[in-house]
Design a protein around this motif. Sequence first.
Motif, short mmCIF file in Angstrom:
data_model
loop_
_atom_site.label_atom_id
_atom_site.label_comp_id
_atom_site.label_asym_id
_atom_site.label_seq_id
_atom_site.Cartn_x
_atom_site.Cartn_y
_atom_site.Cartn_z
N MET A 97 0.83 -1.54 0.09
CA MET A 97 0.01 0.69 0.03
C MET A 97 0.64 1.48 -0.08
N ARG A 98 0.78 2.11 -1.43
CA ARG A 98 1.65 3.33 -0.90
C ARG A 98 0.68 4.25 -0.54
N VAL A 99 1.50 5.80 -0.34
CA VAL A 99 0.94 6.41 0.43
C VAL A 99 -0.21 6.92 0.22
N SER A 100 -0.73 7.31 -1.32
CA SER A 100 -1.63 7.96 -1.54
C SER A 100 -2.66 6.88 -2.21
N THR A 101 -2.70 5.58 -1.62
CA THR A 101 -3.44 4.76 -1.70
C THR A 101 -4.16 5.07 -0.29
N TYR A 102 -2.94 4.33 1.35
CA TYR A 102 -3.17 5.05 2.79
C TYR A 102 -4.40 6.31 2.16
N PHE A 103 -4.11 6.86 2.11
CA PHE A 103 -4.21 8.35 2.31
C PHE A 103 -5.47 8.62 1.41
N ARG A 104 -5.86 7.95 0.50
CA ARG A 104 -6.84 8.33 -0.92
C ARG A 104 -6.96 9.68 -1.35
N LEU A 105 -5.60 9.47 -1.89
CA LEU A 105 -5.85 11.52 -2.54
C LEU A 105 -6.38 11.11 -3.79
N VAL A 149 7.81 11.37 -2.56
CA VAL A 149 7.90 9.21 -3.13
C VAL A 149 7.41 9.37 -2.89
N ASP A 150 6.42 8.85 -3.77
CA ASP A 150 5.06 7.77 -3.56
C ASP A 150 5.31 6.06 -3.00
N VAL A 151 6.12 6.35 -1.23
CA VAL A 151 6.41 4.75 -1.36
C VAL A 151 5.68 3.94 -1.17
N GLU A 152 5.71 2.69 -1.46
CA GLU A 152 4.96 1.71 -0.83
C GLU A 152 5.39 1.50 1.13
N LEU A 153 3.88 1.35 1.78
CA LEU A 153 4.33 1.84 2.84
C LEU A 153 4.58 0.42 3.17
N GLY A 154 5.49 -0.13 3.90
CA GLY A 154 5.75 -1.28 4.56
C GLY A 154 7.32 -1.95 4.21
N LYS A 155 8.07 -1.26 3.18
CA LYS A 155 8.93 -1.75 1.58
C LYS A 155 9.98 -0.41 1.64
N ASP A 156 11.29 -0.76 2.23
CA ASP A 156 11.80 0.71 2.00
C ASP A 156 12.29 0.76 0.29
N ILE A 196 -4.12 15.75 3.44
CA ILE A 196 -4.03 14.71 4.87
C ILE A 196 -3.79 14.81 6.10
N PRO A 197 -4.89 14.09 7.10
CA PRO A 197 -4.82 13.82 8.88
C PRO A 197 -2.95 14.32 9.02
N VAL A 198 -3.09 14.92 9.88
CA VAL A 198 -2.08 15.01 10.89
C VAL A 198 -2.16 15.01 12.39
N MET A 199 -0.80 14.70 12.75
CA MET A 199 -1.13 14.12 14.51
C MET A 199 -0.21 15.41 15.24
N HIS A 200 0.38 15.89 16.67
CA HIS A 200 1.44 16.72 17.02
C HIS A 200 1.75 15.46 17.69
N VAL A 201 2.28 15.05 17.15
CA VAL A 201 3.52 13.93 17.63
C VAL A 201 5.03 14.67 18.09
N PRO A 202 5.71 13.92 18.95
CA PRO A 202 6.93 14.34 18.83
C PRO A 202 8.26 13.68 17.70
N CYS A 203 9.18 14.35 17.09
CA CYS A 203 9.75 14.36 16.04
C CYS A 203 11.54 13.91 16.65
N PRO A 204 11.61 12.87 15.76
CA PRO A 204 13.66 12.67 16.22
C PRO A 204 14.31 13.66 15.67
N PRO A 205 15.62 14.07 16.28
CA PRO A 205 16.68 14.83 16.74
C PRO A 205 16.66 15.52 14.82
N TYR A 206 17.10 16.62 14.95
CA TYR A 206 17.57 16.75 13.75
C TYR A 206 18.35 18.27 14.20
#
Length: 481
Positions: free
Chosen positions: A1-9, A19-26, A166-176
């Motif tokens: 399932m790609r990002v575009s499919t998962y979020f029904r774009l 990049v419209d990646v397939e979720l679950g595989k790099d 695309i819906p978002v949530m307020h979440v912690p982000c790893p260091p940058y």
Amino acid sequence: MRVSTYFRLGKSQHQLDFVDVELGKDLPVYVDPYAISIPEDDWFVEANNLVVSFFSLIIDNMSQGNFDKAKELLSNLGEPEGTYIGMSKDNPNGKSGRGVGDEQSDDLFEKLMNSEAVKTGSLTDLSDCELLIPGIGPDKISDITINIIRGKLVEYTYDQCILNNIPVMHVPCPPYWDSEAQDWVSRYHELPIYKGRPLIFIPKAIVRLGLMINAQSFYRHGVLEFLKRESLNANSSLVKVLKNGERVVYKKDLEEQHPFSKTFLYEFSQEHPEVLEEYKSSIDNSLKYITDSDLENRQLHPQVIDYDAIIEDLRSIPKGRDSASRYHNAVFGILELLLYPMLRTPKKEAEILEGRKRIDIRFNNGFTHGFFGELYRNYQIKAPFIFFECKNYRSELANPEFDQITGRFSKRRGQLGFITCREIEDRSYIVNHCRDIVGDGRGHVIVLEDADLVNLLNMRRDGLYPEISDYFDHKLREILI
């Protein structure tokens, strides 16, 4: 399932800036720091400054003997999660598996500390690590880059979520990396979520199938070509004379005499730094962006563009406010398909009443050739950003619609914008209105109707890329006369 499919774009890779990646595989592609350093639009400049800031600090600390500080900074390069970019085994968390994390950061530190290129100060760019340091390949350089510019990628991801609903949530982000603080920072951000974990989108424009600067390419197209010329000039024993009298040197003979290794490349670069600079310059002059087809060919389940479906979808949208959001979404998918890589990193700036009242999208314009890249040289039009307004009206465009987009113009932001509409009833009225805007010094507005978008899509289908640029040029000339 790609990002575009998962979020029904309702969009394919060709209609998305990321990049419209397939979720679950790099996906086996890489974020290339050298590709980031070349474009001159703001997002790329800011991202490149982060890479330069971090890598310069690492090299400075190591050259000054501050090894503990360098090691501490490198220890924050954990495996990037949520990107699904790189070379790894299947991983449900989107880790790149071969990243620079935990014990691997120690390994990176040891490689840098023991590198003659670091000790002599000849290593100045992160992208050069692939050339000169054994054991540091494209996967690690990509992971390092993602970690450093994660802050910019998070901003980009949020902008893409707003643009594509695309819906978002307020979440912690790893260091940058924070170049002003000269340190790693961690904050909460608004990000999309997949299986309880945040996703980070990667712009197509910074991704490559392989790093643009890479050891094998430098060896074959830089070093061996130089040694070939040297052998011919010196009439060495490697020179062969063909029956027609032509003198040649075969690369296979040079490879036997000078076998490939990064140690050899480093020593060669010390003796002939001009060859490395010439090699880098040649890459600049033949810069190639990754194409959507390139990305699809790397996907586990590749897709093709269904132009007929895109055109039919556009034509099927009813006119009027009730279908405004659907029209906006369709048009910007078409623009992404038509304009990449000429225009990049689109951002939605204003929207009210759930998209039924107003939408304003701007693209970064960092191209150096074609219609958008030559606006200033050909017409003295400054256009670091290009603006688009979509109007799903039943009636003809009027003053308020033109005033709305020209209100976004300025010398700093740009002086070119587009309005898309369903159909132009009185073409002479629209053209004359656009000419008046030019005459008043307010900027340049080009109006595109559905028929224009269909014409451009058919050109794109037939691979007529220069004709697409000419099409926009003709539209601009029409309002300048």
